[in-house]
Design an enzyme around this catalytic site. Structure first.
Site, PDB file in Angstrom:
ATOM      1  N   GLY A  12     -17.252 -89.048  30.272  1.00  0.00           N
ATOM      2  CA  GLY A  12     -16.928 -87.990  29.321  1.00  0.00           C
ATOM      3  C   GLY A  12     -15.786 -87.084  29.724  1.00  0.00           C
ATOM      4  O   GLY A  12     -15.710 -85.941  29.270  1.00  0.00           O
ATOM      5  N   ASN A 108      -8.890 -93.465  18.461  1.00  0.00           N
ATOM      6  CA  ASN A 108      -9.355 -94.001  19.747  1.00  0.00           C
ATOM      7  C   ASN A 108      -8.293 -93.754  20.806  1.00  0.00           C
ATOM      8  O   ASN A 108      -7.093 -93.768  20.518  1.00  0.00           O
ATOM      9  CB  ASN A 108      -9.609 -95.507  19.608  1.00  0.00           C
ATOM     10  CG  ASN A 108     -10.092 -96.148  20.910  1.00  0.00           C
ATOM     11  OD1 ASN A 108     -11.028 -95.666  21.529  1.00  0.00           O
ATOM     12  ND2 ASN A 108      -9.422 -97.215  21.332  1.00  0.00           N
ATOM     13  N   HIS A 110      -6.802 -95.373  24.205  1.00  0.00           N
ATOM     14  CA  HIS A 110      -6.836 -96.622  24.974  1.00  0.00           C
ATOM     15  C   HIS A 110      -5.980 -96.452  26.219  1.00  0.00           C
ATOM     16  O   HIS A 110      -4.855 -95.942  26.122  1.00  0.00           O
ATOM     17  CB  HIS A 110      -6.326 -97.791  24.115  1.00  0.00           C
ATOM     18  CG  HIS A 110      -6.338 -99.098  24.845  1.00  0.00           C
ATOM     19  ND1 HIS A 110      -7.494 -99.811  25.072  1.00  0.00           N
ATOM     20  CD2 HIS A 110      -5.340 -99.774  25.453  1.00  0.00           C
ATOM     21  CE1 HIS A 110      -7.197-100.883  25.782  1.00  0.00           C
ATOM     22  NE2 HIS A 110      -5.907-100.892  26.028  1.00  0.00           N
TER      23      HIS A 110
END
Ligand code: GRF
Length: 206
Positions: A12, A108, A110
């Site tokens: 996280g 997202n 990456h």
């Protein structure tokens, strides 16, 4: 106020960067509505609890089909009035139903410069291992909109990070997170919260 639903699978640290940027006022038009973990026992969920953020575990293995999983995940996020879904180190695969239910509202992060070292099987430490094996001198991170094919949606932001001769996959991953991921994910969210992004075909303009 842009309500964020953050999907997590690990430590996280990207979630923490968003939490810190909301606290500092950098993300002043954002609120984390909920954090969803792909499994229990991950430190990302502890970070949510420490910051009084509602969280829930929705694990793919608890559902017999990807459609059922998609529906449960989508219904929970909609019940939390989520405007933008943020995959922050999220490792579960979502299906067509989920992507359609949040069309152009899923992003997202990456850990490579897409289209290098991405796609099926490239997650976590693996992109960094492959970058070192290939011998690239520069790698980095990419924020992109999520479409059905893994790591394929329009690119929002990228940041390059140098590869050093003494790097291991672990040292490279740490530098990419510190110098790229933790910055461009929040910067992308800020642009969206201020309605400054336009998607024209594959190009994201701002
Ligand atoms: C890291 O490998 C990161 O590069 C990628 O997901 C993994 C976990 O990130 N984005 P986080 O610490 O859970 O945010």
């Amino acid at each position: 106020m842009l309500r964020l639903g953050i999907l997590v699978s690990g430590g996280g640290s990207n979630l923490q960067a968003i939490i810190d940027n909301i606290k500092s006022g950098y993300l002043d038009k954002c609120k984390i509505a909920t954090v969803v973990g792909s499994k229990s026992g991950i430190y990302a969920l502890e970070r949510a609890t420490q910051n009084d953020i509602p969280s829930k575990v929705i694990s793919r293995r608890d559902y017999s089909s990807i459609d059922e999983y998609d529906r449960v995940l989508s219904e929970y996020l909609k019940s939390s009035d989520v405007d933008l879904v943020v995959m922050a180190g999220f490792l579960s695969i979502v299906g067509e139903e989920f992507v359609r239910s949040f069309q152009n509202r899923i992003i997202n992060i990456h850990p490579s410069l897409i289209p290098a070292f991405c796609g099926k099987g490239y997650y976590g430490i693996i992109p960094h291992q492959k970058a070192l094996e290939y011998g690239v001198k520069v790698t980095g991170a990419t924020v992109h909109f999520v479409e059905l094919e893994t790591d394929s949606g329009p690119i929002i932001m990228q940041k390059a990070v140098e590869v050093r001769p003494e790097d291991t996959p672990e040292t490279l991953q740490k530098r990419v997170m510190e110098q790229a991921e933790w910055h461009i994910l929040s910067e992308s969210i800020k642009l969206i919260s201020e309605n400054k992004l336009r998607v024209q075909g594959r190009r994201v303009i701002y």
